[in-house]
Enzyme design. Structure first.
Site, PDB file in Angstrom:
ATOM      1  N   ASP A 102       1.318   5.240   0.108  1.00  0.00           N
ATOM      2  CA  ASP A 102       0.258   6.688   1.039  1.00  0.00           C
ATOM      3  C   ASP A 102       1.323   7.878  -0.261  1.00  0.00           C
ATOM      4  OD1 ASP A 102      -1.788   5.717   1.916  1.00  0.00           O
ATOM      5  OD2 ASP A 102      -0.084   5.260   3.430  1.00  0.00           O
ATOM      6  N   GLY A 152      -0.064   0.074   8.232  1.00  0.00           N
ATOM      7  CA  GLY A 152       1.458   0.623   8.396  1.00  0.00           C
ATOM      8  C   GLY A 152       1.833   0.865  10.191  1.00  0.00           C
ATOM      9  N   MET A 157       0.705  11.571  -0.763  1.00  0.00           N
ATOM     10  CA  MET A 157       0.461  12.697  -0.056  1.00  0.00           C
ATOM     11  C   MET A 157       1.168  13.776  -1.460  1.00  0.00           C
ATOM     12  SD  MET A 157       0.097  11.695   4.077  1.00  0.00           S
ATOM     13  CE  MET A 157      -0.375   9.793   4.496  1.00  0.00           C
ATOM     14  N   MET A 197     -11.613   4.892   4.857  1.00  0.00           N
ATOM     15  CA  MET A 197     -10.530   6.067   5.857  1.00  0.00           C
ATOM     16  C   MET A 197     -11.176   5.248   7.376  1.00  0.00           C
ATOM     17  SD  MET A 197      -8.553   6.352   3.955  1.00  0.00           S
ATOM     18  CE  MET A 197      -7.552   6.905   5.438  1.00  0.00           C
ATOM     19  N   MET A 247      -3.968  10.485  -1.870  1.00  0.00           N
ATOM     20  CA  MET A 247      -4.442  11.489  -1.449  1.00  0.00           C
ATOM     21  C   MET A 247      -3.902  13.270  -1.208  1.00  0.00           C
ATOM     22  SD  MET A 247      -4.017   9.276   2.346  1.00  0.00           S
ATOM     23  CE  MET A 247      -3.124   8.293   1.908  1.00  0.00           C
ATOM     24  N   GLY A 260      -3.357  11.375   6.385  1.00  0.00           N
ATOM     25  CA  GLY A 260      -2.883  12.358   6.748  1.00  0.00           C
ATOM     26  C   GLY A 260      -1.251  11.862   7.342  1.00  0.00           C
ATOM     27  N   HIS A 284       1.339  -1.390  -0.480  1.00  0.00           N
ATOM     28  CA  HIS A 284      -0.212  -0.309  -0.701  1.00  0.00           C
ATOM     29  C   HIS A 284       0.913   1.256  -0.446  1.00  0.00           C
ATOM     30  CE1 HIS A 284      -4.168   2.219   0.997  1.00  0.00           C
ATOM     31  NE2 HIS A 284      -2.807   3.289   1.555  1.00  0.00           N
ATOM     32  N   GLY A 300      -5.982   2.313   8.397  1.00  0.00           N
ATOM     33  CA  GLY A 300      -6.179   3.576   9.629  1.00  0.00           C
ATOM     34  C   GLY A 300      -6.236   2.661  10.603  1.00  0.00           C
ATOM     35  N   GLY A 301      -5.501   3.179  11.500  1.00  0.00           N
ATOM     36  CA  GLY A 301      -5.619   1.902  13.204  1.00  0.00           C
ATOM     37  C   GLY A 301      -6.270   0.492  13.028  1.00  0.00           C
ATOM     38  N   HIS A 336      -2.775   4.705  -3.362  1.00  0.00           N
ATOM     39  CA  HIS A 336      -4.217   5.499  -2.454  1.00  0.00           C
ATOM     40  C   HIS A 336      -3.704   6.974  -2.869  1.00  0.00           C
ATOM     41  CE1 HIS A 336      -6.094   6.433   1.402  1.00  0.00           C
ATOM     42  NE2 HIS A 336      -6.047   7.060   0.779  1.00  0.00           N
ATOM     43  N   GLY A 390       0.094   8.109   9.870  1.00  0.00           N
ATOM     44  CA  GLY A 390       0.219   6.806  10.265  1.00  0.00           C
ATOM     45  C   GLY A 390      -0.162   7.114  11.714  1.00  0.00           C
ATOM     46  N   GLY A 391      -0.180   5.795  12.655  1.00  0.00           N
ATOM     47  CA  GLY A 391      -0.687   5.166  14.026  1.00  0.00           C
ATOM     48  C   GLY A 391      -1.539   5.990  15.331  1.00  0.00           C
TER      49      GLY A 391
HETATM   50  C1  DX5 Z   1      -3.298   7.613   6.241  1.00  0.00           C
HETATM   51  C2  DX5 Z   1      -2.396   6.380   5.981  1.00  0.00           C
HETATM   52  C3  DX5 Z   1      -2.650   5.126   5.903  1.00  0.00           C
HETATM   53  C4  DX5 Z   1      -1.718   4.711   7.015  1.00  0.00           C
HETATM   54  C5  DX5 Z   1      -1.778   3.739   7.833  1.00  0.00           C
HETATM   55  O1  DX5 Z   1      -3.517   8.102   5.400  1.00  0.00           O
HETATM   56  O2  DX5 Z   1      -3.541   6.256   4.274  1.00  0.00           O
HETATM   57  O3  DX5 Z   1      -2.189   4.608   4.735  1.00  0.00           O
HETATM   58  O4  DX5 Z   1      -0.230   4.097   6.552  1.00  0.00           O
HETATM   59  O5  DX5 Z   1      -1.405   3.751   9.118  1.00  0.00           O
HETATM   60  P1  DX5 Z   1      -1.518   3.009  10.483  1.00  0.00           P
HETATM   61  O6  DX5 Z   1      -1.931   1.775   9.726  1.00  0.00           O
HETATM   62  O7  DX5 Z   1      -0.102   2.977  11.583  1.00  0.00           O
HETATM   63  O8  DX5 Z   1      -3.163   3.729  11.049  1.00  0.00           O
HETATM   64 ZN    ZN Z   2      -3.276   4.648   2.437  1.00  0.00          ZN
END
Ligand code: DX5
Ligand code: ZN
Length: 220
Positions: free
Chosen positions: A40, A202, A42, A142, A73, A147, A38, A181-182, A71, A149-150
């Site tokens: 991301d 992530g 941004m 989502m 964004m 935006g 995956h 996410g999460g 993905h 991770g974590g």
């Molecule tokens: C957030 C991203 C996710 C992110 C998820 O905007 O789209 O792909 O990496 O991270 P975790 O799994 O740490 O929430």
């Molecule tokens: Zn993502």
């Protein structure tokens, strides 16, 4: 459909990987059993963070055989869809919230023979995509605000997954549900029970000291 009949896939998000050792990190999760990578993207406008562009995706394409799940964004996906297609994306996902021409963006992705995904932010209702659910390959829900991770999993996403699962199954659409996410071993299980097909993870994968165990623990 019962969860054991679905083929659950795990997509580690490189957002939480060590960017200075990206190739090694990607090879490591591939060996550890990941199903997709995956990525991301941004732009600092659609979300308050900046990551990387098509050049890095093309470089990643050379170091893994896994499908690349891109993905976007970004505020202007139409401008960049061809570049990410050339870079070797297997899936390109655009946000409904990124502009008024979602249907056109899906058409552009499909014309390039790439699988088309649509992502919804936590506040966006599934009802807004009932007209295009039959046209897309992937629905990315989502479960945090995009935006970073974590972040903590938003529990309300579970009901959204159930609604999406019902819509897709009742119409027999060929669209998988991906959650982003999460995700950890607990929230991931709840998402699978609710109807998810693909879990993005992530922090849970890349911040663990055993990628194989972390990926295995996400499976049902
Ligand atoms: C957030 C991203 C996710 C992110 C998820 O905007 O789209 O792909 O990496 O991270 P975790 O799994 O740490 O929430
Ligand atoms: Zn993502």
């Amino acid at each position: 459909m019962a969860e054991n009949k679905r083929n659950i896939k795990i997509a580690p998000s490189v957002l939480s990987a060590d960017f200075a050792r990206l190739a090694d990190s990607i090879k490591a999760v591939e060996e550890a059993g990941a199903d997709l990578i995956h990525l991301d993207i941004m732009d600092g406008h659609f979300v308050p963070n900046i990551t990387f562009g098509p050049g890095v995706v093309a470089a990643i394409r050379k170091v893994t055989r896994l499908p690349l799940d891109v993905h976007l964004m970004i505020t202007d996906p139409a401008m960049f869809i061809p570049r990410f297609a050339e870079s070797g994306a297997d899936y390109i996902t655009v946000h409904l919230e990124s502009g008024p021409h979602l249907h056109r963006n899906i058409q552009s992705i499909k014309k390039l023979n790439i699988k088309a995904g649509v992502s919804l932010n936590p506040h966006t209702s599934i009802i807004q995509i009932t007209e295009i659910l039959g046209d897309i390959d992937l629905l990315l829900l989502m479960s945090v605000n995009p935006g970073f991770g974590g972040q903590e999993f938003i529990e309300r996403t579970l009901e959204k997954i159930r609604v999406a699962r019902r819509l897709i199954d009742s119409a027999k659409y060929n669209c998988v549900i991906e959650i982003d996410g999460g995700i950890n071993d607990k929230t991931g299980k709840l998402c699978i029970e609710a109807g998810a097909d693909i879990l993005v993870a992530g922090n849970y994968v890349f911040k663990s000291n055993d990628f194989k165990a972390a990926i295995a623990s996400l499976r049902p």
